[in-house]
Design an enzyme around this catalytic site. Structure first.
Site, PDB file in Angstrom:
ATOM      1  N   GLY A 140      58.939  39.523 -45.856  1.00  0.00           N
ATOM      2  CA  GLY A 140      57.598  38.864 -45.792  1.00  0.00           C
ATOM      3  C   GLY A 140      57.227  38.456 -44.436  1.00  0.00           C
TER       4      GLY A 140
ATOM      5  N   CYS B  91      65.141  41.599 -45.057  1.00  0.00           N
ATOM      6  CA  CYS B  91      64.610  41.010 -43.903  1.00  0.00           C
ATOM      7  C   CYS B  91      64.222  39.769 -43.959  1.00  0.00           C
ATOM      8  CB  CYS B  91      63.279  41.827 -43.695  1.00  0.00           C
ATOM      9  SG  CYS B  91      62.678  41.746 -42.015  1.00  0.00           S
ATOM     10  N   TYR B  92      63.120  39.331 -44.432  1.00  0.00           N
ATOM     11  CA  TYR B  92      62.676  37.673 -44.637  1.00  0.00           C
ATOM     12  C   TYR B  92      63.581  37.390 -45.606  1.00  0.00           C
ATOM     13  CZ  TYR B  92      60.205  33.534 -45.712  1.00  0.00           C
ATOM     14  OH  TYR B  92      60.153  32.240 -45.892  1.00  0.00           O
TER      15      TYR B  92
ATOM     16  N   HIS C 230      64.733  47.600 -43.328  1.00  0.00           N
ATOM     17  CA  HIS C 230      64.033  47.759 -44.596  1.00  0.00           C
ATOM     18  C   HIS C 230      64.562  49.153 -45.402  1.00  0.00           C
ATOM     19  CE1 HIS C 230      60.921  44.898 -44.340  1.00  0.00           C
ATOM     20  NE2 HIS C 230      61.135  44.984 -43.182  1.00  0.00           N
TER      21      HIS C 230
ATOM     22  N   GLU D 138      63.539  50.416 -48.040  1.00  0.00           N
ATOM     23  CA  GLU D 138      62.724  50.740 -49.087  1.00  0.00           C
ATOM     24  C   GLU D 138      61.665  51.978 -48.292  1.00  0.00           C
ATOM     25  OE1 GLU D 138      62.816  47.712 -47.884  1.00  0.00           O
ATOM     26  OE2 GLU D 138      61.011  47.033 -47.707  1.00  0.00           O
TER      27      GLU D 138
ATOM     28  N   SER E  33      36.896  57.215 -70.126  1.00  0.00           N
ATOM     29  CA  SER E  33      35.996  58.059 -69.095  1.00  0.00           C
ATOM     30  C   SER E  33      36.426  59.527 -68.759  1.00  0.00           C
ATOM     31  CB  SER E  33      36.118  57.047 -67.914  1.00  0.00           C
ATOM     32  OG  SER E  33      37.345  57.076 -67.428  1.00  0.00           O
ATOM     33  N   GLY E  34      37.777  59.606 -69.497  1.00  0.00           N
ATOM     34  CA  GLY E  34      38.295  60.836 -68.957  1.00  0.00           C
ATOM     35  C   GLY E  34      39.125  61.041 -67.868  1.00  0.00           C
ATOM     36  N   GLY E  35      39.232  59.704 -67.279  1.00  0.00           N
ATOM     37  CA  GLY E  35      40.224  59.189 -66.121  1.00  0.00           C
ATOM     38  C   GLY E  35      41.682  59.138 -66.757  1.00  0.00           C
ATOM     39  N   VAL E  36      42.567  59.292 -65.667  1.00  0.00           N
ATOM     40  CA  VAL E  36      43.810  59.443 -66.216  1.00  0.00           C
ATOM     41  C   VAL E  36      44.417  58.008 -66.948  1.00  0.00           C
ATOM     42  CG1 VAL E  36      46.464  59.543 -65.269  1.00  0.00           C
ATOM     43  CG2 VAL E  36      44.588  60.732 -64.151  1.00  0.00           C
ATOM     44  N   ASP E  37      43.933  56.914 -66.392  1.00  0.00           N
ATOM     45  CA  ASP E  37      44.553  55.607 -66.989  1.00  0.00           C
ATOM     46  C   ASP E  37      44.145  55.441 -68.340  1.00  0.00           C
ATOM     47  OD1 ASP E  37      45.516  55.572 -64.307  1.00  0.00           O
ATOM     48  OD2 ASP E  37      44.215  54.027 -63.582  1.00  0.00           O
ATOM     49  N   SER E  38      42.673  55.374 -68.375  1.00  0.00           N
ATOM     50  CA  SER E  38      42.120  55.259 -69.856  1.00  0.00           C
ATOM     51  C   SER E  38      42.651  56.297 -70.783  1.00  0.00           C
ATOM     52  CB  SER E  38      40.536  55.069 -69.846  1.00  0.00           C
ATOM     53  OG  SER E  38      40.029  56.047 -69.507  1.00  0.00           O
TER      54      SER E  38
ATOM     55  N   LYS F  16      51.176  54.459 -61.220  1.00  0.00           N
ATOM     56  CA  LYS F  16      50.350  55.646 -61.543  1.00  0.00           C
ATOM     57  C   LYS F  16      51.321  57.198 -61.835  1.00  0.00           C
ATOM     58  CE  LYS F  16      46.185  57.531 -61.263  1.00  0.00           C
ATOM     59  NZ  LYS F  16      44.810  56.680 -61.630  1.00  0.00           N
TER      60      LYS F  16
END
Ligand code: XMP
Length: 563
Positions: A105, A132-133, A219, A221, A273-278, A419
């Site tokens: 942080g 770290c923090y 870190h 990660e 909408s044809g998008g991945v998420d929806s 995603k």
């Protein structure tokens, strides 16, 4: 170094047995975890009836890398949630946490009002890893001291292990490259802690105590700490005793049950909408409740070539979903007439979208839920942008301002996923690669890729050119490598020559960028022969376009879209 004070949790033999392998197998961890806890593990290949719920809770102190920690934990097939440092225990108890990770942080722990870990982190007697923090917070809260370093340490450092018996280091080399990014340092460790590793500038680069509380000054990660993933793996499997049962299959089964329970015999609508998420959200909900879900597909006339048809074939024909298509291109075009300003275009399309959606939704009758493809990064973003109490609704596809009088409850089955996990869910549910790997496409569609006034003729021209760009990029194997690739119809006209004739046609720009999150982007170094093919095909096959340029600006200072 005070190795005696910090007795090894596992025998030296066991920890060294995995030393030869850089990428330690989960089954090895299970074996060691079993040794440690005395509990019987389920080894790989042995079916577990009901996987026990387990999670790592990441306490977020606002580091730019916090989300990355969550990614790393999920990659190890362990469910985790990133929660604010002031989250009460009641909110996370049901996750059945097996351990805590405290993020980095920007604050200094000794400043007034600096955030600190909630007391349950220490009271629950679960393993803790401060990064770290996070490490400094542990130090401060358990009675040690933290002070400003004489100089900031930023970048690569070489870590030397001083306690090879620590389970945190099982299988790791005695020296390794790590990534530092800190200004403060541990001046005095709390009682009971010992230093487990050091760097040239940082005598206490890793510390730990017998209660399984650890701190890392670097870190783990980030990719610049090549062994970081193995350190996290050691913490999660050997120290916390996790089993790694977070799989996409489990997620789908659990989600289907949860959706059924919550929706009952109610009705759900979803803007597709044809998008991945929806697409993935709708498919998952459809798997749970079938025709109680109705998808509304608003064709605003700003879609790419064949997009509407392909989406309908996939969802209506192949998946048997209930889809209402609203062919509203004329209505949108009319409202866009004479509009040049990009933000006004967005606003008009957004407003009109809601109107159309609402009209269609009313035809269904009583509806109870609105499904949205909200993802975990959206959830974290809206929580950290100050509106914690009222988690923001995703405005992405312009359905954010939905009809208050419809009193819809939100159904967001993907809100715990990243995603790439959403893509895996999509594949597992049988969505075609074309849907699962679709590049992001803005809600206002081609309207913000036509510079100046939008007309049907221009949209048709752009659709043809864009189709060629997409086709060639896919054929050359670059579609998944780039973040987005598309064509922009500029409002510049220039002179050309074709055969014996002089032409005066549109200038088309091709844009392809690489990016991780669209916050920053670089222009993609596509091969010249691919660019040549794209250019040559467009000027030959799309009448009205006689010049093609390639956009070689990064973001910043440009944006990905032109408008
Ligand atoms: P920029 O152009 O800001 O784009 O670098 C970043 C990402 O956002 C997408 N984008 C939009 N998506 N509605 C959307 O749903 C919009 O109005 C919009 N504008 C930009 C863009 O495609 C890129 O992925």
């Amino acid at each position: 170094m005070e190795t005696e004070k910090n007795p090894p949790i596992i025998s030296k033999d066991k920890s060294r047995r995995v030393a030869a392998s850089n990428d330690i197998e989960v089954s090895t961890y299970l074996e060691i975890a079993e040794h440690k806890t005395g509990q019987k593990s389920v080894t790989a290949g042995e079916p577990a009836d009901e996987p026990e719920r387990e999670a790592i809770v990441i306490i977020d102190f606002g580091s730019q890398y916090s989300m990355l920690i969550a990614r790393r934990v999920r990659e190890l097939q362990v469910y985790c949630e990133l929660v604010s440092h002031d989250t009460p225990w009641e909110k996370i108890a049901s996750l059945n946490p097996k351990g805590f990770i405290l993020s980095g942080g920007p604050s200094s722990v000794y400043e007034q009002d600096a955030p600190l870990a909630p007391s349950y982190v220490y009271e629950k007697h679960l393993p803790v890893l401060g990064i770290c923090y996070g490490m400094q917070s542990i130090t401060m809260q358990l009675g040690g001291t933290v002070a400003a370093g004489t100089r900031k340490e930023y970048g690569h450092a070489v870590l030397h292990l001083s306690n090879l018996d620590s389970p945190l280091f099982a299988g790791l080399p005695e020296t390794m490259a790590v990534w530092m990014s800190h200004g403060d340092k541990i001046e005095q460790m709390p009682n009971g802690f010992s230093s487990l590793a050091y760097t040239e500038n940082t005598p206490v680069a890793v510390m730990g105590n017998a209660q399984n509380i650890y701190g890392l000054q670097f870190h783990p990660e980030v990719v610049h700490t090549p062994e970081g993933k193995n350190i996290l793996k050691n913490f999660i499997f050997m120290i916390c005793g996790c089993r790694g049962n977070w799989t996409i299959g489990n997620f789908i089964d659990e989600s289907v049950n949860r959706i059924r329970e919550r929706v009952g015999d109610g009705k759900v609508i979803c803007a597709l909408s044809g998008g991945v998420d929806s697409s993935v959200a709708a498919t998952l909900i459809h798997r749970a409740i079938g025709n109680q879900l109705t998808c509304i597909f608003v064709d605003h006339g700003m879609m790419r070539k064949e997009e509407v048809e392909r989406t309908l074939v996939t969802f209506r024909q192949n998946l048997g979903m209930n889809i209402m298509l609203s062919s509203s291109a004329a209505r949108f075009l009319k409202r866009l007439q004479g509009v040049i300003d990009p933000e006004t275009k967005r606003k008009i399309i957004g407003e009109e979208f809601i109107r159309v959606f609402e009209e269609e939704a009313r035809r269904i009758g009583k509806v109870d839920f609105l499904a949205q493809g909200t993802l975990y990064p959206d959830v974290i973003e809206s929580a950290s942008s100050g509106s914690k109490a009222a988690a923001k609704i995703k405005t992405h596809h312009n359905v954010g301002g939905l009809p208050a009088d419809m009193q819809l409850q939100l159904l967001e089955p993907l809100r715990s996923l990243f995603k790439d996990e959403v893509r895996k869910v999509g594949s597992e549910l049988g969505l075609p690669d074309e849907m699962v790997w679709r590049q992001p496409f803005p809600g206002p569609g081609l309207a913000i890729r036509i510079i100046g006034e939008v007309t049907k003729e221009k949209a048709d021209l752009l659709r043809e050119a864009d189709f060629i760009v997409m086709h060639e990029i896919k054929a050359a194997g670059f579609y998944r490598q780039v973040w987005q690739s598309f064509a922009v119809l500029t409002d510049v006209k220039s002179v050309g020559v074709m055969g014996d004739f002089r032409t005066y046609g549109h200038l088309l720009a091709v844009r392809a960028v690489t990016s991780d999150d669209a916050m920053t982007a670089d222009w993609a170094r596509l091969p010249y022969d691919l660019l040549a093919r794209i250019s040559s095909r467009i000027v030959n096959e799309v009448p009205g376009i006689n010049r093609v340029v390639y956009d070689i600006t990064s973001k910043p200072p440009s944006t990905i879209e032109w408008e």
